[in-house]
Write a protein that holds these residues in place. Structure first.
Motif, PDB file in Angstrom:
ATOM      1  N   GLY A   1       0.808  -1.217   0.000  1.00 51.20           N
ATOM      2  CA  GLY A   1       0.000   0.000   0.000  1.00 51.20           C
ATOM      3  C   GLY A   1       0.840   1.266   0.000  1.00 51.20           C
ATOM      4  O   GLY A   1       0.459   2.262   0.606  1.00 51.20           O
ATOM      5  N   GLY A   2       1.997   1.196  -0.662  1.00 50.08           N
ATOM      6  CA  GLY A   2       2.874   2.359  -0.739  1.00 50.08           C
ATOM      7  C   GLY A   2       3.736   2.589   0.490  1.00 50.08           C
ATOM      8  O   GLY A   2       4.539   3.509   0.520  1.00 50.08           O
ATOM      9  N   ARG A   3       3.570   1.736   1.505  1.00 49.40           N
ATOM     10  CA  ARG A   3       4.381   1.873   2.729  1.00 49.40           C
ATOM     11  C   ARG A   3       5.443   0.797   2.781  1.00 49.40           C
ATOM     12  O   ARG A   3       5.225  -0.325   2.330  1.00 49.40           O
ATOM     13  N   ARG A   4       6.555   1.128   3.362  1.00 54.05           N
ATOM     14  CA  ARG A   4       7.662   0.189   3.509  1.00 54.05           C
ATOM     15  C   ARG A   4       7.594  -0.447   4.893  1.00 54.05           C
ATOM     16  O   ARG A   4       7.509   0.245   5.901  1.00 54.05           O
ATOM     17  N   TRP A   5       7.609  -1.775   4.934  1.00 54.98           N
ATOM     18  CA  TRP A   5       7.565  -2.537   6.183  1.00 54.98           C
ATOM     19  C   TRP A   5       8.747  -3.496   6.215  1.00 54.98           C
ATOM     20  O   TRP A   5       9.157  -4.019   5.181  1.00 54.98           O
ATOM     21  N   ARG A   6       9.269  -3.753   7.407  1.00 54.50           N
ATOM     22  CA  ARG A   6      10.377  -4.694   7.498  1.00 54.50           C
ATOM     23  C   ARG A   6       9.904  -6.086   7.102  1.00 54.50           C
ATOM     24  O   ARG A   6       8.873  -6.571   7.547  1.00 54.50           O
ATOM     25  N   ALA A   7      10.678  -6.732   6.255  1.00 51.52           N
ATOM     26  CA  ALA A   7      10.348  -8.076   5.779  1.00 51.52           C
ATOM     27  C   ALA A   7      10.648  -9.113   6.864  1.00 51.52           C
ATOM     28  O   ALA A   7      11.523  -8.925   7.709  1.00 51.52           O
ATOM     29  N   THR A   8       9.921 -10.206   6.798  1.00 53.62           N
ATOM     30  CA  THR A   8      10.200 -11.350   7.657  1.00 53.62           C
ATOM     31  C   THR A   8      11.585 -11.880   7.307  1.00 53.62           C
ATOM     32  O   THR A   8      11.982 -11.893   6.142  1.00 53.62           O
ATOM     33  N   ASP A   9      12.318 -12.317   8.297  1.00 54.56           N
ATOM     34  CA  ASP A   9      13.640 -12.899   8.108  1.00 54.56           C
ATOM     35  C   ASP A   9      13.508 -14.108   7.166  1.00 54.56           C
ATOM     36  O   ASP A   9      12.810 -15.066   7.486  1.00 54.56           O
ATOM     37  N   PRO A  10      14.159 -14.081   6.008  1.00 53.66           N
ATOM     38  CA  PRO A  10      14.012 -15.188   5.063  1.00 53.66           C
ATOM     39  C   PRO A  10      14.631 -16.493   5.549  1.00 53.66           C
ATOM     40  O   PRO A  10      14.344 -17.553   4.982  1.00 53.66           O
ATOM     41  N   SER A  11      15.443 -16.460   6.591  1.00 50.84           N
ATOM     42  CA  SER A  11      16.055 -17.694   7.084  1.00 50.84           C
ATOM     43  C   SER A  11      15.168 -18.431   8.085  1.00 50.84           C
ATOM     44  O   SER A  11      15.506 -19.538   8.503  1.00 50.84           O
ATOM     45  N   VAL A  12      14.024 -17.838   8.472  1.00 48.57           N
ATOM     46  CA  VAL A  12      13.097 -18.541   9.364  1.00 48.57           C
ATOM     47  C   VAL A  12      12.541 -19.737   8.591  1.00 48.57           C
ATOM     48  O   VAL A  12      11.988 -19.567   7.499  1.00 48.57           O
ATOM     49  N   PRO A  13      12.700 -20.959   9.139  1.00 48.28           N
ATOM     50  CA  PRO A  13      12.163 -22.132   8.436  1.00 48.28           C
ATOM     51  C   PRO A  13      10.655 -22.000   8.220  1.00 48.28           C
ATOM     52  O   PRO A  13       9.943 -21.419   9.049  1.00 48.28           O
ATOM     53  N   ASP A  14      10.175 -22.551   7.113  1.00 44.02           N
ATOM     54  CA  ASP A  14       8.753 -22.429   6.754  1.00 44.02           C
ATOM     55  C   ASP A  14       7.833 -22.893   7.874  1.00 44.02           C
ATOM     56  O   ASP A  14       6.853 -22.218   8.198  1.00 44.02           O
ATOM     57  N   ALA A  15       8.119 -24.030   8.478  1.00 36.58           N
ATOM     58  CA  ALA A  15       7.248 -24.574   9.532  1.00 36.58           C
ATOM     59  C   ALA A  15       7.232 -23.655  10.751  1.00 36.58           C
ATOM     60  O   ALA A  15       6.182 -23.428  11.358  1.00 36.58           O
ATOM     61  N   VAL A  16       8.383 -23.108  11.102  1.00 35.99           N
ATOM     62  CA  VAL A  16       8.467 -22.192  12.244  1.00 35.99           C
ATOM     63  C   VAL A  16       7.733 -20.897  11.921  1.00 35.99           C
ATOM     64  O   VAL A  16       6.959 -20.381  12.739  1.00 35.99           O
ATOM     65  N   GLY A  17       7.950 -20.365  10.721  1.00 35.23           N
ATOM     66  CA  GLY A  17       7.270 -19.144  10.311  1.00 35.23           C
ATOM     67  C   GLY A  17       5.759 -19.314  10.335  1.00 35.23           C
ATOM     68  O   GLY A  17       5.034 -18.420  10.771  1.00 35.23           O
TER      69      GLY A  17
ATOM     70  N   ARG B   1       4.014 -21.379  12.233  1.00 32.90           N
ATOM     71  CA  ARG B   1       3.573 -21.406  13.637  1.00 32.90           C
ATOM     72  C   ARG B   1       3.597 -20.011  14.244  1.00 32.90           C
ATOM     73  O   ARG B   1       2.691 -19.632  14.990  1.00 32.90           O
ATOM     74  N   LEU B   2       4.638 -19.227  13.930  1.00 28.56           N
ATOM     75  CA  LEU B   2       4.714 -17.862  14.451  1.00 28.56           C
ATOM     76  C   LEU B   2       3.576 -17.008  13.912  1.00 28.56           C
ATOM     77  O   LEU B   2       2.993 -16.200  14.642  1.00 28.56           O
ATOM     78  N   ARG B   3       3.217 -17.194  12.645  1.00 26.62           N
ATOM     79  CA  ARG B   3       2.101 -16.430  12.079  1.00 26.62           C
ATOM     80  C   ARG B   3       0.771 -16.828  12.703  1.00 26.62           C
ATOM     81  O   ARG B   3      -0.111 -15.983  12.887  1.00 26.62           O
ATOM     82  N   VAL B   4       0.610 -18.094  13.075  1.00 25.45           N
ATOM     83  CA  VAL B   4      -0.603 -18.519  13.784  1.00 25.45           C
ATOM     84  C   VAL B   4      -0.685 -17.781  15.119  1.00 25.45           C
ATOM     85  O   VAL B   4      -1.741 -17.261  15.495  1.00 25.45           O
ATOM     86  N   HIS B   5       0.439 -17.721  15.845  1.00 24.97           N
ATOM     87  CA  HIS B   5       0.475 -16.977  17.113  1.00 24.97           C
ATOM     88  C   HIS B   5       0.172 -15.500  16.875  1.00 24.97           C
ATOM     89  O   HIS B   5      -0.580 -14.884  17.638  1.00 24.97           O
TER      90      HIS B   5
END
Length: 109
Positions: A20-36, A38-42
Motif C-alpha cells: 500500500g505504498g508503505r515500507r515494512w520490514r520483511a520477515t527474516d528469510p532464514s526462518v524455516p517455513d514450519a516455524v514461520g 507457527r509464528l504467524r498462527v500466534h
C-alpha cells in the motif's frame, strides 16, 4: 524493487516489503517455513485477542495481547534488532526462543 508472483514487492536488498505504498520490514528469510507458519498462527491469534480486548474495553487483556503481537513480530524478524545485522546463530536463537515463549504463553491459557 523486486516481486515474485503472489508475494509483495520487496526492496532490492530484501530487507523491506512495500504494501500500500508503505515500507515494512520483511520477515527474516532464514526462518524455516514450519516455524514461520507457527509464528504467524500466534501472531494472528494475538491480533484477534487485541481486537476482542478492545471491544470488551479490557486494557489489561489488550496489553497482554499486544505483548504477544510484539513477541511474534520480533521472532519473525519484523521488529527489534534488524535480522540482517544478526549472525546466523543469533537469528536462529531469536525465532526459536520467540516460538518457545509464545508456545508457553498459549499453554498457560
Amino acid at each position: 524493487m523486486t516481486s515474485k508472483p503472489g508475494r509483495p514487492v520487496t526492496t532490492v536488498d530484501g530487507h523491506h516489503v512495500i504494501i500500500g505504498g508503505r515500507r515494512w520490514r520483511a520477515t527474516d528469510p532464514s526462518v524455516p517455513d514450519a516455524v514461520g507458519a507457527r509464528l504467524r498462527v500466534h501472531l494472528m491469534a494475538a491480533r484477534r485477542a487485541v481486537a476482542a480486548a478492545r471491544r470488551a474495553r479490557d486494557p489489561q487483556a489488550e496489553a497482554a495481547a499486544r505483548t504477544r503481537v510484539q513477541g511474534a513480530k520480533e521472532a519473525l524478524g519484523e521488529r527489534g534488532r534488524p535480522w540482517w545485522e544478526q549472525s546466523a546463530e543469533e537469528r536462529r536463537a531469536r525465532w526459536s526462543d520467540g516460538l518457545a515463549a509464545l508456545d508457553a504463553l498459549e499453554d498457560l491459557s
